[in-house]
Design a protein around this motif. Structure first.
Motif, short mmCIF file in Angstrom:
data_model
loop_
_atom_site.label_atom_id
_atom_site.label_comp_id
_atom_site.label_asym_id
_atom_site.label_seq_id
_atom_site.Cartn_x
_atom_site.Cartn_y
_atom_site.Cartn_z
N ASN A 1 0.81 -1.21 0.00
CA ASN A 1 0.00 0.00 0.00
C ASN A 1 0.85 1.26 0.00
OD1 ASN A 1 -2.50 -1.26 -0.11
ND2 ASN A 1 -2.69 -1.40 2.12
N ARG A 2 2.08 1.16 0.52
CA ARG A 2 2.97 2.31 0.50
C ARG A 2 3.61 2.51 -0.88
NH1 ARG A 2 4.23 0.36 5.84
NH2 ARG A 2 6.06 -0.77 5.07
N VAL A 3 3.58 1.46 -1.70
CA VAL A 3 4.13 1.53 -3.06
C VAL A 3 3.06 1.98 -4.05
CG1 VAL A 3 5.15 0.18 -4.94
CG2 VAL A 3 5.89 -0.22 -2.57
N ARG A 4 1.87 1.39 -3.94
CA ARG A 4 0.78 1.71 -4.86
C ARG A 4 0.37 3.18 -4.71
NH1 ARG A 4 -2.44 -2.78 -2.29
NH2 ARG A 4 -1.79 -4.71 -3.30
N GLY A 5 0.31 3.87 -5.80
CA GLY A 5 -0.12 5.26 -5.78
C GLY A 5 0.99 6.22 -5.43
N ARG A 6 1.94 5.77 -4.61
CA ARG A 6 3.05 6.63 -4.20
C ARG A 6 4.24 6.48 -5.13
NH1 ARG A 6 6.15 9.73 -4.03
NH2 ARG A 6 7.31 10.72 -2.35
N ARG A 7 4.73 5.25 -5.32
CA ARG A 7 5.88 5.02 -6.19
C ARG A 7 5.45 4.51 -7.57
NH1 ARG A 7 10.54 1.69 -3.65
NH2 ARG A 7 11.65 2.81 -5.31
N ILE A 8 4.35 3.76 -7.60
CA ILE A 8 3.78 3.28 -8.86
C ILE A 8 2.34 3.75 -8.93
CG2 ILE A 8 3.27 1.31 -10.33
CD1 ILE A 8 5.27 -0.33 -8.76
N ALA A 9 1.97 4.41 -10.00
CA ALA A 9 0.59 4.86 -10.20
C ALA A 9 0.05 4.24 -11.48
CB ALA A 9 0.51 6.38 -10.28
N MET A 10 -1.28 4.15 -11.55
CA MET A 10 -1.89 3.50 -12.71
C MET A 10 -3.08 4.32 -13.20
SD MET A 10 -2.98 -0.47 -13.13
CE MET A 10 -3.54 -1.13 -14.70
N ILE A 11 -3.18 4.45 -14.52
CA ILE A 11 -4.34 5.04 -15.16
C ILE A 11 -5.13 3.89 -15.78
CG2 ILE A 11 -5.15 6.67 -16.90
CD1 ILE A 11 -2.38 7.99 -16.77
N PHE A 12 -6.37 3.71 -15.34
CA PHE A 12 -7.16 2.59 -15.81
C PHE A 12 -7.90 2.94 -17.10
CE2 PHE A 12 -6.52 1.83 -11.31
CZ PHE A 12 -6.17 0.48 -11.29
N GLN A 13 -8.46 1.89 -17.74
CA GLN A 13 -9.07 2.05 -19.07
C GLN A 13 -10.24 3.03 -19.07
OE1 GLN A 13 -9.95 -1.46 -21.32
NE2 GLN A 13 -8.34 -2.65 -20.35
N ASP A 14 -11.15 2.89 -18.11
CA ASP A 14 -12.40 3.65 -18.14
C ASP A 14 -12.43 4.64 -16.98
OD1 ASP A 14 -14.91 4.66 -18.38
OD2 ASP A 14 -15.97 2.78 -18.02
N PRO A 15 -12.15 5.92 -17.21
CA PRO A 15 -12.11 6.86 -16.10
C PRO A 15 -13.47 7.05 -15.42
CG PRO A 15 -11.96 8.02 -18.19
CD PRO A 15 -11.84 6.56 -18.49
N LEU A 16 -14.57 6.88 -16.15
CA LEU A 16 -15.88 7.09 -15.55
C LEU A 16 -16.16 6.04 -14.48
CD1 LEU A 16 -18.43 8.79 -15.48
CD2 LEU A 16 -19.40 7.31 -17.26
N SER A 17 -15.78 4.79 -14.73
CA SER A 17 -15.99 3.75 -13.73
C SER A 17 -14.91 3.75 -12.66
CB SER A 17 -16.04 2.36 -14.40
OG SER A 17 -14.81 2.08 -15.05
N SER A 18 -13.78 4.39 -12.93
CA SER A 18 -12.69 4.45 -11.94
C SER A 18 -12.90 5.58 -10.94
CB SER A 18 -11.34 4.64 -12.65
OG SER A 18 -11.08 3.57 -13.54
N LEU A 19 -13.61 6.63 -11.34
CA LEU A 19 -13.89 7.74 -10.44
C LEU A 19 -15.22 7.50 -9.72
CD1 LEU A 19 -12.91 10.65 -12.85
CD2 LEU A 19 -11.71 10.04 -10.73
N HIS A 20 -15.27 7.81 -8.42
CA HIS A 20 -16.48 7.57 -7.63
C HIS A 20 -17.52 8.64 -7.97
CE1 HIS A 20 -19.12 6.60 -4.34
NE2 HIS A 20 -18.32 5.62 -3.96
N PRO A 21 -18.76 8.22 -8.30
CA PRO A 21 -19.76 9.21 -8.74
C PRO A 21 -20.27 10.12 -7.63
CG PRO A 21 -20.75 7.03 -8.57
CD PRO A 21 -19.27 6.85 -8.38
N TYR A 22 -20.08 9.75 -6.34
CA TYR A 22 -20.67 10.50 -5.23
C TYR A 22 -19.72 11.52 -4.61
CZ TYR A 22 -24.37 7.04 -5.55
OH TYR A 22 -25.38 6.25 -6.01
N TYR A 23 -18.48 11.58 -5.09
CA TYR A 23 -17.51 12.53 -4.56
C TYR A 23 -17.00 13.42 -5.70
CZ TYR A 23 -17.49 9.47 -0.50
OH TYR A 23 -17.86 8.71 0.58
N THR A 24 -16.69 14.64 -5.36
CA THR A 24 -16.18 15.54 -6.39
C THR A 24 -14.80 15.07 -6.84
OG1 THR A 24 -15.07 17.04 -4.83
CG2 THR A 24 -17.41 17.47 -5.34
#
Length: 334
Positions: A86-109
């Motif tokens: 968890n300290r590596v994910r997002g911090r040292r390695i980041a990922m852009i997924f295929q579908d941004p609409l399903s990757s972003l939460h609809p209830y938060y800005t």
């Protein structure tokens, strides 16, 4: 001058999923390196193991058997405890997924989601994280970033959602960015803008990038090295110019031939690779591409038997290895 050590080094990676019909080895003995400031393009048909490989790098497979070695700047990631991952994910390695609409939460800005990402890894205050979110939205070219940070994903266009995903991925200044089909759902104009954005950010930050795509046009534009996958295995690997100029594997040749050409007639049909991808439930002992290979079909009975029963190993000239018994250029041995 000594060759710099790779940031990411993958050796003999295999990923096997248990299923009611038996184990499925989605990735089989895959090896590659990614250096700082360089882009590796991973290409192949759907089901070739591209996304499974990227998820394995991040340790996101649950219930799968992952073997081999994945090291990030010398740190082994396979078998690393979840807390350390968890300290590596997002911090040292980041990922852009295929579908941004399903990757972003609809209830938060959008701003809240980017800010939360920063707070998790830096334990920053809300106001500080929000400022960072606005900064990142501005950096990826979203107009009026302070206002747009307060909007929801459905209020963003497809291209802007993809930019927001890039902003979130880069908010914690990772060393390695994995982009999984980042331009698939975008029109060509927005696609070009996203690719230019990624290239600019890579140059400014010295990012190592893994670009996963089936679009050879994207690969030709952004990649330095290309890894062609088929049936979960590496078929060919080479610098991008060499791969497009002298493709050695018949599968790579087929992928390139399937692209539309400007000198074709308007009604000319696209050239498809005949047959279907191999079954990973019952893999062939030989070359996975042999049943679809035009070179094997026209070869002697002895060579066809070898292709069907003997797995080709990745080898050949330095810098351009190929896994094929019938490579297209001289001097290659399997």
């Amino acid at each position: 001058m000594a060759t710099p050590e790779p940031l990411l080094s993958v050796r003999e990676l295999s990923v096997t999923f248990p299923t009611p019909r038996g184990p499925v080895r989605a990735v089989d003995s895959l090896s590659f390196d990614v250096h700082r400031g360089r882009t590796l393009g991973i290409v192949g048909e759907s089901g070739s193991g591209k996304s499974v490989t990227s998820m394995a790098v991040l340790g996101l497979h649950t219930g799968a058997e992952v073997t081999g070695s994945i090291t990030l700047d010398g740190q082994e990631l396979v078998g690393l405890p979840e807390r350390a991952l968890n300290r590596v994910r997002g911090r040292r390695i980041a990922m852009i997924f295929q579908d941004p609409l399903s990757s972003l939460h609809p209830y938060y800005t959008v701003g809240e989601q980017i800010a939360e990402h920063h707070r998790v890894h830096f334990d920053s205050r809300r106001a500080q994280a929000h400022r960072r979110a606005v900064e990142m939205l501005a950096e990826v070219g979203i107009p009026e970033p302070a206002r747009r940070a307060g909007e929801y994903p459905h209020q963003f266009s497809g291209g802007m959602r993809q930019r927001a995903m890039i902003a979130m991925a880069l908010a914690c200044e990772p060393e390695l960015l994995i982009a999984d089909e980042p331009t698939t759902a975008l029109d060509v104009t927005v696609q070009a803008q996203i690719l230019e954005l990624l290239a600019r950010l890579q140059q400014e930050r010295g990012l190592a990038v893994v670009m996963i795509t089936h679009d050879l046009g994207v690969v030709a534009r952004v990649a330095h090295e290309v890894l062609v996958m088929y049936g979960g295995r590496a078929a060919e690997q080479a610098p991008v110019d060499d791969l497009f100029a002298t493709p050695a594997h018949p599968y790579t040749r087929g992928l390139l031939d399937s692209l539309p050409r400007l000198d074709d007639d308007d009604d000319a049909p696209l050239r498809a690779i005949p047959g279907s991808p191999p079954s990973l439930l019952d893999p062939t002992p030989g070359c996975a591409f042999a049943p679809r290979c035009p070179r094997a079909a026209s070869a002697s009975a002895e060579v066809r038997l070898r292709c069907s029963n003997e797995r080709p190993l990745l080898g050949g000239p330095s810098g351009h290895p190929v896994a094929c018994h019938l490579p297209a250029y001289e001097g290659v041995t399997s």
